[in-house]
Write a protein that holds these residues in place. Sequence first.
Motif, mmCIF file in Angstrom:
data_model
loop_
_atom_site.group_PDB
_atom_site.id
_atom_site.type_symbol
_atom_site.label_atom_id
_atom_site.label_comp_id
_atom_site.label_asym_id
_atom_site.label_seq_id
_atom_site.Cartn_x
_atom_site.Cartn_y
_atom_site.Cartn_z
ATOM 1 N N UNK A 86 39.445 81.955 -72.242
ATOM 2 C CA UNK A 86 39.222 82.900 -71.156
ATOM 3 C C UNK A 86 38.234 83.989 -71.538
ATOM 4 N N UNK A 87 38.346 84.514 -72.754
ATOM 5 C CA UNK A 87 37.408 85.546 -73.213
ATOM 6 C C UNK A 87 36.011 84.958 -73.349
ATOM 7 N N UNK A 88 35.937 83.711 -73.837
ATOM 8 C CA UNK A 88 34.633 83.096 -74.066
ATOM 9 C C UNK A 88 33.874 82.891 -72.767
ATOM 10 N N UNK A 89 34.562 82.557 -71.696
ATOM 11 C CA UNK A 89 33.893 82.396 -70.405
ATOM 12 C C UNK A 89 33.141 83.658 -70.016
ATOM 13 N N UNK A 90 33.836 84.777 -70.076
ATOM 14 C CA UNK A 90 33.197 86.046 -69.703
ATOM 15 C C UNK A 90 32.095 86.428 -70.679
ATOM 16 N N UNK A 91 32.355 86.230 -71.962
ATOM 17 C CA UNK A 91 31.377 86.615 -72.974
ATOM 18 C C UNK A 91 30.094 85.785 -72.868
ATOM 19 N N UNK A 92 30.232 84.486 -72.642
ATOM 20 C CA UNK A 92 29.044 83.643 -72.526
ATOM 21 C C UNK A 92 28.287 83.903 -71.228
ATOM 22 N N UNK A 93 29.006 84.242 -70.170
ATOM 23 C CA UNK A 93 28.323 84.620 -68.926
ATOM 24 C C UNK A 93 27.489 85.879 -69.138
ATOM 25 N N UNK A 112 32.095 63.880 -83.202
ATOM 26 C CA UNK A 112 31.437 64.348 -81.989
ATOM 27 C C UNK A 112 31.816 65.794 -81.679
ATOM 28 N N UNK A 113 30.954 66.451 -80.907
ATOM 29 C CA UNK A 113 31.349 67.722 -80.333
ATOM 30 C C UNK A 113 31.819 67.469 -78.912
ATOM 31 N N UNK A 114 32.712 68.329 -78.451
ATOM 32 C CA UNK A 114 33.186 68.289 -77.074
ATOM 33 C C UNK A 114 32.920 69.657 -76.465
ATOM 34 N N UNK A 115 32.216 69.685 -75.339
ATOM 35 C CA UNK A 115 31.924 70.956 -74.695
ATOM 36 C C UNK A 115 33.177 71.527 -74.035
ATOM 37 N N UNK A 116 33.499 72.772 -74.376
ATOM 38 C CA UNK A 116 34.576 73.495 -73.710
ATOM 39 C C UNK A 116 34.013 74.444 -72.652
ATOM 40 N N UNK A 117 32.748 74.815 -72.807
ATOM 41 C CA UNK A 117 32.037 75.634 -71.823
ATOM 42 C C UNK A 117 30.555 75.281 -71.893
ATOM 43 N N UNK A 217 35.350 76.941 -83.377
ATOM 44 C CA UNK A 217 34.410 76.474 -82.362
ATOM 45 C C UNK A 217 33.020 76.973 -82.750
ATOM 46 N N UNK A 218 32.043 76.673 -81.904
ATOM 47 C CA UNK A 218 30.683 77.178 -82.102
ATOM 48 C C UNK A 218 30.105 77.536 -80.751
ATOM 49 N N UNK A 219 29.212 78.512 -80.741
ATOM 50 C CA UNK A 219 28.522 78.887 -79.511
ATOM 51 C C UNK A 219 27.021 78.782 -79.753
ATOM 52 N N UNK A 220 26.291 78.478 -78.682
ATOM 53 C CA UNK A 220 24.858 78.231 -78.845
ATOM 54 C C UNK A 220 24.052 78.792 -77.692
ATOM 55 N N UNK A 221 22.763 78.938 -77.942
ATOM 56 C CA UNK A 221 21.755 79.228 -76.934
ATOM 57 C C UNK A 221 20.737 78.098 -76.994
ATOM 58 N N UNK A 244 28.245 88.163 -79.715
ATOM 59 C CA UNK A 244 29.132 87.507 -78.756
ATOM 60 C C UNK A 244 30.287 86.821 -79.459
ATOM 61 N N UNK A 245 29.993 86.139 -80.573
ATOM 62 C CA UNK A 245 31.061 85.485 -81.338
ATOM 63 C C UNK A 245 32.065 86.510 -81.846
#
Length: 256
Positions: A86-93, A112-117, A217-221, A244-245
């Motif tokens: 839930x926090x990641x949704x707002x943070x990535x937006x 494999x990676x699986x996209x969560x967002x 997890x990992x976050x990307x641009x 953001x992380x």
Amino acid sequence: MSKDSDEFVRSIARGFSIIEALGKPPGRHTLAEAAQLAGLSRATARRILATLVTLNYCAADGRYFSLRPRALGLGLSYLNALPYWGYAQRALEDLRNEIGESCALAVLDEREIVYALRLPARRILSTNLGIGSRLPAHLVSLGRVLLAALPAEKRAAYLASGDFKPVTPRTETDPQRIGEILARIENEGYAWVDGELDPAICGIAVPLRDQIGAVVAAISINMISGTMSEAAAKKKYLIPLKRTAQDIRSQMVSAR
């Protein structure tokens, strides 16, 4: 757990294999198609499909079977259980709105990676990838960050058993070279991949850590390849990514 273990429930495993089979294109399948995709006999697939229809996870329309909306709850149960989702949704937006580029969050599942967002920003990057989509981990920045965080013995086993087939002319396929890249990512704290999965896309990613510092997890641009070098992407995006992380991690800590 071994499939031969007394605690392994074969009927549950078969049920999930049918659900996964029905989730593959074109979206509905005959009994024979579902059985083949799941690696089951027609008789076994028939019993499982009848059960899924009764439980409203599956719909029957003549010869065809398809998943019902209730099946979506299985995936949402996983996402809702993630302490950071839930926090990641707002943070990535917020991050996407700040930088104007596509952003994503993924977890590692075996190779494999699986996209969560995934939040696309440009139409050219609005591919078919979305929540639940899978990609080979070594081909994308998200995956390399997650592979770099594996314990040494698991990383070595991954490299030793890998079949790294080329997808584009830029795809790295040498296990030794991939191992060196992962070691550098572990040391530098970010991954950069340019055109190894799609010649038109490049990306930079950082790890997302939990309260005790473990990478979860990992976050990307992601950007259009050729618009930015690694050095330029690092200068422009690494600080916002790491911020953001850290923001997501701080929310996890405060929520405990």
